[in-house]
Structure formats: structure tokens, C-alpha cells
Enzyme design. Structure first.
Site, short mmCIF file in Angstrom:
data_model
loop_
_atom_site.label_atom_id
_atom_site.label_comp_id
_atom_site.label_asym_id
_atom_site.label_seq_id
_atom_site.Cartn_x
_atom_site.Cartn_y
_atom_site.Cartn_z
N CYS A 134 10.14 5.79 -0.78
CA CYS A 134 8.74 6.23 -0.90
C CYS A 134 8.67 7.67 -1.38
CB CYS A 134 8.05 6.07 0.46
SG CYS A 134 6.32 6.58 0.44
N CYS A 137 5.87 9.69 0.25
CA CYS A 137 6.18 10.11 1.63
C CYS A 137 7.18 11.26 1.64
CB CYS A 137 6.80 8.96 2.42
SG CYS A 137 5.93 7.40 2.26
N ASP A 138 8.24 11.14 0.86
CA ASP A 138 9.39 12.03 1.03
C ASP A 138 9.64 12.99 -0.12
OD1 ASP A 138 9.83 10.74 3.44
OD2 ASP A 138 11.15 9.25 2.55
#
Ligand code: FAD
Ligand code: NAP
Length: 313
Positions: A134, A137-138
Site C-alpha cells: 500500500c 499507507c506507507d
């Protein structure tokens, strides 16, 4: 007869449960085959959920209070795996893995989707410690750094492009020299200066230490030449399995409309093509695959369920 059966206890299912019970529905049961919380409980840190900004808190810490809050308003959790959902006349029959059945006036499904793993050496060991699926997300954890992206589909190329705005350099590694992604997307990637396209190449091993990923061992499948790439993070986009099996009937056909990738077709209220059946979170079309959007879907579906039940009364 339940007012609402919720299938899946991730951010979508839990939020649906909170809104349905606080909205006055009495018999609401969430069927979650494991502990509630969903995929985000595998995350080592969450930074992009508004209002929750606590350095070092894991996805598990983050989800802890969600269940507490939901159960306080009357949501019941049954730790059961659902086999299938069927519409029988006006109502739904939810069949559990045990073979037991439960009747419900409405059903909200939020069983998520699972990123496919590749089986590359080191992938499992370093999952969540530099191996990610992701970018939204990261990606920020690698601001100004060099990262690797694996895959040649639309997701890999879109995410590589997203990362190119945050990271100093993105190494896009694909096992062939042709891409599944749309030609316009491939063209866009070729025109992005800080994306290196490394084709005909496989990742033989993801290397790391106690702190996480340190680099990759690469092999060109045409020349057999091997090389090392030093990166602190690798994003794997090998496709997703949508957890949609509960929406198949005994013959294996879907009970509601799906798109060609097995995602549930819904409208902006999370209504499916079957009246009284709602689909939420990562399993639906155009899902941003984020906690905040899954929670929003759960709320939208529960509000529709309340209105639907009031209309039927
Ligand atoms: P899920 O979270 O997948 O929940 C589905 C639930 O349904 C699961 O608990 C599963 O056990 C249950 N279930 C499935 N089938 C059945 C069945 N047949 N019967 C009963 N129960 C069933 N998002 C962010 O916004 N920020 C982040 O930083 C972030 N980091 C992530 C890090 C990792 C490692 C991962 C894997 C994901 C991350 N995500 C992040 C994405 C986020 O976790 C998902 O978008 C979100 O969890 C989707 O919620 P959901 O409720 O749709 O599905
Ligand atoms: P996908 O199209 O299946 O692509 C997966 C990629 O991962 C492929 O390039 C595949 O290589 C590679 N791969 C799979 N297993 C691997 C392994 N073990 N080792 C190395 N590489 C591996 O998946 P996706 O990109 O998630 O897309 C899924 C569907 O959603 C597609 O139909 C896509 O068009 C669609 N989608 C559309 C959009 C959009 O329209 N904007 C955005 C995202 C996704 P090979 O090519 O060699 O098989």
C-alpha cells in the site's frame, strides 16, 4: 430474525455495526471469523487516519477501541465464518461454515480483499517491515528515499507514479518487458524522470535485518545477470483476491452484480443490485483501500439499512 447481519469485522463492518446500533436497530450481529479489526491490525504503524496521530502505535492498538465502542452500543460479535448469503423471498439467509443458518432482514458485507503474495524469499519475514502492498499507507515513510515497486499491472504503475511524488527514486521491477497496464499509464511512467523501469527482471530475494528491508537481489531473466539494489522498502502489487465467496450461490454464481475483477458493484449508498444487500470497504468497486474510506462505507450502508427497515415496517 435479525434486523441486520454484518459479515466481516474490519473497519467497514465495525463502523456499520456502530451506526446501525446507535441508529436504533435492535438485532444486529456481526459475523467475523477471527478477532475484529481487519487487515489494518497487521500494520506496524498508521499515520493517515485523521484524529489518530500517535507515533509508534500499531494497527492493533488503533483498532482496539473500535470494538469496545461498537459493543458498548449493543453490537453483538459472533466469531463465525460465513459460507454464503442468499435472498429467500423478502429476507436473507446467512449460512455459516457450521451449516447453521440465520435469517436477516438486511445484510451488509465487508469481507475485504487480500493482496496476493509472490512467494519471493524474504517476503513473509519482512512483511510490514519494509515489504508493503500500500503506497498510500506507507509511501510517506520513504520520503526522499529510493524504493522498489514490483509488478506490471495498472496498480503497480499507478502506485509507482504516486510514490514518485514522495520518494527520490522509484525502481519499477517487472518480470517481462510488456505491461498489463494500459498503454497510457505505461507512457506516463516512461515520462516520469525519477522512475527507473527495470524489465525482464525478477526479485530473487528481499534482504533485511532486524530493522527491516535493506535491499533486493535481482536477476535478469533473459541475460541471467544478477545484481543488488539497495532500498529500504519494496512495494508489491501482484494483484488482489477479493473476498467475495460469501456472495456466491451453491452453483458458484454471484447473487449480485460484480465487475470483471470480482469487486461488488455498488452505488454511492453502498447498495448492491439486490435490495437489502449492501457491500462496503475493500471489496467494492473503486475502493480506495483505506481505513477511512472503509469506515465511511460502513456508515453509509448502515444509514441505508435503517431507512430500508423503517420503510418496510
Ligand atoms: P478488512 O479490513 O479486510 O476486513 C474484512 C474482515 O472480514 C476480516 O477481519 C476478515 O477476517 C473478515 N472475513 C472475511 N471473510 C469472512 C467470512 N467469510 N466470514 C466472516 N468473516 C470474514 N489503510 C489505511 O488507511 N492506512 C494505513 O496505514 C494502512 N496500512 C495498511 C497496512 C497493511 C499491512 C495492510 C494489510 C493494510 C493497510 N491498510 C491501511 C489498508 C486497510 O487495512 C484496509 O483498506 C481496510 O482494513 C479495509 O477494511 P474492510 O473492512 O473493507 O476489510
Ligand atoms: P494485475 O493486472 O493482475 O497485475 C499483477 C502484476 O503483478 C502483473 O504484471 C504480474 O506479472 C505481476 N505478478 C503477479 N505475480 C507475480 C510474481 N509472483 N512475481 C512477479 N510479478 C508478479 O493486477 P492489478 O494491477 O492489481 O490490476 C487488477 C485489475 O484491476 C486489472 O484488470 C487492472 O486493469 C485493474 N485496475 C485498473 C485500474 C484503472 O483502470 N485505473 C487501476 C488499478 C487496477 P505478469 O504481467 O507477468 O503476469
Amino acid at each position: 430474525m435479525l434486523d441486520c447481519a454484518i459479515i466481516g469485522g474490519g473497519p467497514a463492518g465495525l463502523t456499520a455495526g456502530l451506526y446501525a446500533t446507535r441508529g436504533g436497530l435492535k438485532n444486529v450481529v456481526m459475523f467475523e471469523m477471527g478477532m475484529p479489526g481487519g487487515q489494518i491490525t497487521q500494520s506496524s504503524e498508521i499515520e493517515n487516519y485523521p484524529g489518530f496521530y500517535q507515533h509508534g502505535k500499531t494497527g492493533m492498538d488503533f483498532m482496539d477501541t473500535w470494538q469496545e465502542q461498537c459493543f458498548a452500543f449493543g453490537l453483538t460479535h459472533k466469531m463465525k465464518k460465513v459460507e454464503r448469503v442468499a435472498k429467500t423471498g423478502e429476507h436473507f439467509t446467512v449460512t455459516l461454515e457450521s451449516g447453521d443458518t440465520v435469517e436477516a432482514k438486511t445484510v451488509i458485507v465487508g469481507t475485504g480483499s487480500t493482496p496476493k503474495r509472490t512467494g519471493i524469499k524474504g517476503e513473509d519475514e519482512l512483511w510490514g517491515r519494509g515489504v508493503s502492498t500500500c503506497a498510500t499507507c506507507d509511501g510517506f515513510f520513504y520520503k526522499g528515499k529510493s524504493v522498489a515497486v514490483l509488478g506490471g499491472g495498472d496498480t503497480a504503475l499507478e502506485e509507482a507514479h504516486y510514490l514518485s511524488n514522495i520518494c527520490a527514486e522509484v525502481n519499477l521491477i517487472h518480470r517481462r518487458d510488456e505491461f498489463r497496464a494500459s498503454p497510457s499509464m505505461v507512457d506516463r511512467i516512461r515520462r516520469t524522470e525519477n522512475i527507473n523501469m527495470i524489465t525482464d527482471t525478477i526479485i530473487e530475494e528481499i534482504e533485511g535485518d532486524m530493522m527491516g528491508v535493506t535491499g533486493l537481489k535481482l536477476k535478469n531473466v533473459k541475460t541471467e545477470e544478477t545484481s543488488n539494489l539497495e532500498v529500504p522498502g519494496v512495494f508489491i502489487f501482484a494483484g488482489h483476491n477479493v473476498n467475495n465467496s460469501v456472495l456466491k450461490d451453491e452453483s458458484g454464481a454471484f447473487i449480485c452484480d460484480m465487475n470483471e475483477w470480482g469487486q461488488v458493484i455498488v452505488d454511492l449508498s453502498m447498495k448492491t443490485s439486490i435490495e437489502g444487500l449492501f457491500a462496503t470497504g475493500d471489496m467494492r468497486i473503486e475502493a480506495p483501500k483505506q481505513v477511512v474510506s472503509a469506515a465511511g462505507d460502513g456508515a453509509a450502508a448502515a444509514l441505508q439499512v435503517i431507512a430500508y427497515i423503517q420503510e418496510q415496517a
